[in-house]
Design a protein around this motif. Sequence first.
Motif, PDB file in Angstrom:
ATOM      1  N   THR A  89       0.643  -1.419   0.036  1.00 58.15           N
ATOM      2  CA  THR A  89       0.005   0.362  -0.880  1.00 58.15           C
ATOM      3  C   THR A  89       0.969   0.976  -0.700  1.00 58.15           C
ATOM      4  OG1 THR A  89      -1.917  -1.333   1.431  1.00 58.15           O
ATOM      5  CG2 THR A  89      -1.894   1.233   1.338  1.00 58.15           C
ATOM      6  N   ILE A  90       0.989   2.167  -1.265  1.00 58.33           N
ATOM      7  CA  ILE A  90       1.533   3.163  -1.295  1.00 58.33           C
ATOM      8  C   ILE A  90       0.609   4.740  -0.775  1.00 58.33           C
ATOM      9  CG2 ILE A  90       2.893   4.790  -2.860  1.00 58.33           C
ATOM     10  CD1 ILE A  90       3.411   2.199  -4.174  1.00 58.33           C
ATOM     11  N   ASN A  91       1.204   5.930   0.239  1.00 57.41           N
ATOM     12  CA  ASN A  91       0.346   6.231   0.692  1.00 57.41           C
ATOM     13  C   ASN A  91       0.763   7.576   0.524  1.00 57.41           C
ATOM     14  OD1 ASN A  91      -2.398   4.532   2.111  1.00 57.41           O
ATOM     15  ND2 ASN A  91      -0.693   4.421   3.919  1.00 57.41           N
ATOM     16  N   LEU A  92       0.092   7.941  -0.925  1.00 52.16           N
ATOM     17  CA  LEU A  92       0.764   9.653  -1.270  1.00 52.16           C
ATOM     18  C   LEU A  92       0.484  10.555  -0.476  1.00 52.16           C
ATOM     19  CD1 LEU A  92       1.325   8.973  -5.348  1.00 52.16           C
ATOM     20  CD2 LEU A  92       3.040   8.992  -2.937  1.00 52.16           C
TER      21      LEU A  92
END
Length: 92
Positions: A89-92
């Motif tokens: 999961t990539i939180n930008l």
Amino acid sequence: MNRDTLYEFNSRTGRITINHDECLACESHACVKACKQYGSGILKIESGKPILSITREEAEKGGCVECLSCEYECWFKGRKAIVIDLPLTINL
């Protein structure tokens, strides 16, 4: 890949798929040895194939510690039969 010979279970955050067609020709069973040495020892050999020694529910609740050692050892010492899918999961 024959879907009927795939053995699958969920870990806490991912999914482990084992191709039992390949396991029948494996002599090292490196995945089970690695799981015992580096992981939580949840795999065992039954009829020449690695399976869970705990329930699928226990594996999903953290019995599988997601150390990846089974996949790594299978790729280098076995038959490249294990794939572990751990989504990032990539939180930008």
